[in-house]
Scaffold this active site. Sequence first.
Site, PDB file in Angstrom:
ATOM      1  N   GLU A 153      -8.238  -5.645   4.726  1.00 39.41           N
ATOM      2  CA  GLU A 153      -8.063  -5.266   3.325  1.00 39.41           C
ATOM      3  C   GLU A 153      -6.834  -5.940   2.716  1.00 39.41           C
ATOM      4  OE1 GLU A 153      -8.833  -1.388   5.026  1.00 39.41           O
ATOM      5  OE2 GLU A 153      -9.619  -0.739   3.099  1.00 39.41           O
ATOM      6  N   ASN A 208       0.879  -1.173   0.000  1.00 41.46           N
ATOM      7  CA  ASN A 208       0.000   0.000   0.000  1.00 41.46           C
ATOM      8  C   ASN A 208       0.919   1.227   0.000  1.00 41.46           C
ATOM      9  OD1 ASN A 208      -1.805   2.034   0.478  1.00 41.46           O
ATOM     10  ND2 ASN A 208      -2.730   1.103   2.292  1.00 41.46           N
ATOM     11  N   ARG A 259      -2.529  -2.096  -3.515  1.00 43.07           N
ATOM     12  CA  ARG A 259      -3.733  -1.295  -3.331  1.00 43.07           C
ATOM     13  C   ARG A 259      -3.639  -0.103  -4.277  1.00 43.07           C
ATOM     14  NH1 ARG A 259      -5.104   3.233   1.024  1.00 43.07           N
ATOM     15  NH2 ARG A 259      -7.274   3.462   0.476  1.00 43.07           N
ATOM     16  N   HIS A 280     -13.407   2.523  -0.069  1.00 43.29           N
ATOM     17  CA  HIS A 280     -13.376   1.411   0.902  1.00 43.29           C
ATOM     18  C   HIS A 280     -13.896   0.113   0.269  1.00 43.29           C
ATOM     19  CE1 HIS A 280     -14.017   4.549   4.361  1.00 43.29           C
ATOM     20  NE2 HIS A 280     -12.715   4.273   4.230  1.00 43.29           N
ATOM     21  N   ARG A 299     -14.134  15.004   8.343  1.00 43.45           N
ATOM     22  CA  ARG A 299     -14.851  15.370   7.102  1.00 43.45           C
ATOM     23  C   ARG A 299     -16.324  15.621   7.379  1.00 43.45           C
ATOM     24  NH1 ARG A 299     -12.693  10.260   3.795  1.00 43.45           N
ATOM     25  NH2 ARG A 299     -10.852  10.171   5.101  1.00 43.45           N
TER      26      ARG A 299
END
Length: 397
Positions: A382, A7, A90, A179, A240
């Site tokens: 993940e 990643n 990723r 996601h 956010r």
Amino acid sequence: MKILVINAGSSSLKYQFIDMDNMDVIAKGLCERIGIDGRLKHTPAGKDTVIIEKAMPDHTAAIGMVIDALTDKDHGVISGMDEISAVGHRVVHGGELFSESVVIDEGVKKSIEECIELAPLHNPANLTGILACENVIPHAKQVAVFDTAFHQTMPSEAYLYALPYEYYTKHKIRRYGFHGTSHKYVTGRAAELLGKPVEELKLITLHLGNGSSLAAVNGGKSVDTSMGFTPLAGLVMGTRSGDIDPAIVSYVAEKENLSVKEVSDVLNKKSGVLGVSGVSSDFRDLAEQAETNDRAKLSLDMFSYSLKKFIGQYIAVMNGVDALVFTAGIGENNVELRSQIAKELSFFGLSIDEEKNKVRGKDMDISTPDAKVKTLVIPTNEELMIALDTKRLVENL
Ligand code: ADP
């Protein structure tokens, strides 16, 4: 078969090295400060972390150090680089070009490059990680796994915004969702846990972390998701805003004398539960302060309210739901939130066993036996999802 999962960020690179015979993580680590000075934290399974400080001018140097660490005679886990069968990367944005993970070739690299305008911070770094692995481990097949791919099954009424249509055709403005690797992983695990084929299930997957998103997953396919063109949309998050009236942007720009870019920074970095509470973006801090600080409590209430509304929407979208699946930092650990959501949605048939609900970080059906809608806790993974897709694709080459 052993697979390296990468990643890559702009100045960091996380890795896990997974033995696919038993799904064990044999080693994992992190390269930091790439292009600045360079530090590698490497943890072989069951052993202490070693920290190696050495110049890492670029990602190729970083991957070189990862390989050295994996093959080192003291803290290594393999005798040679040839034990790395494949590398799974990723990649944040696959635009409309990728609805599945793919084996990387020249065309795929070009397409990832084409998606840079949609993810200017992430895709260039992801691509650099791919090129670095090609340089350093040329024998290993490489696979790209996209955060956006799982949501490419959304129908057009779910992914289009009611803007002039040419903004979609000219500028690719639409809902992509993020996601995806996590939503896909917990979807598969939920079907296993419920003992039913995924094709027969209506699920709502709730990835609740610093960034949070939900997905409506009907028959194993994402049919809607709360993040949009960017990961700013949807739920109230750590920093956010989630969904707001778009007219607020120009209004704030005028009132606060900010540029559009500056307002966008506020919405991404200074809003969410941090903005409302003025205390923290971390849900543990907020829970600690909620009794004595009204705004900390309000921010948590706003988060769970936005979550509840989205769950309601997705039950409507699928005309039903068989299970809610909680995952990521908050979903896996926040016992109170799960309890609250189940109580407040009891009308739909949710009912959880408070003893089972104490679970943290373990796959578990926490529903009462008579619950019409099941509630599951499934820790996301993940890296394992990336490794599984990589194995599936390279095995058939
Ligand atoms: P990221 O999106 O950065 O991967 P995570 O999935 O790690 O984030 O989630 C981070 C959030 O999870 C934080 O708000 C944190 O407070 C929350 N969290 C982590 N552990 C716990 C816990 N034990 N109890 C409650 N919340 C937790």
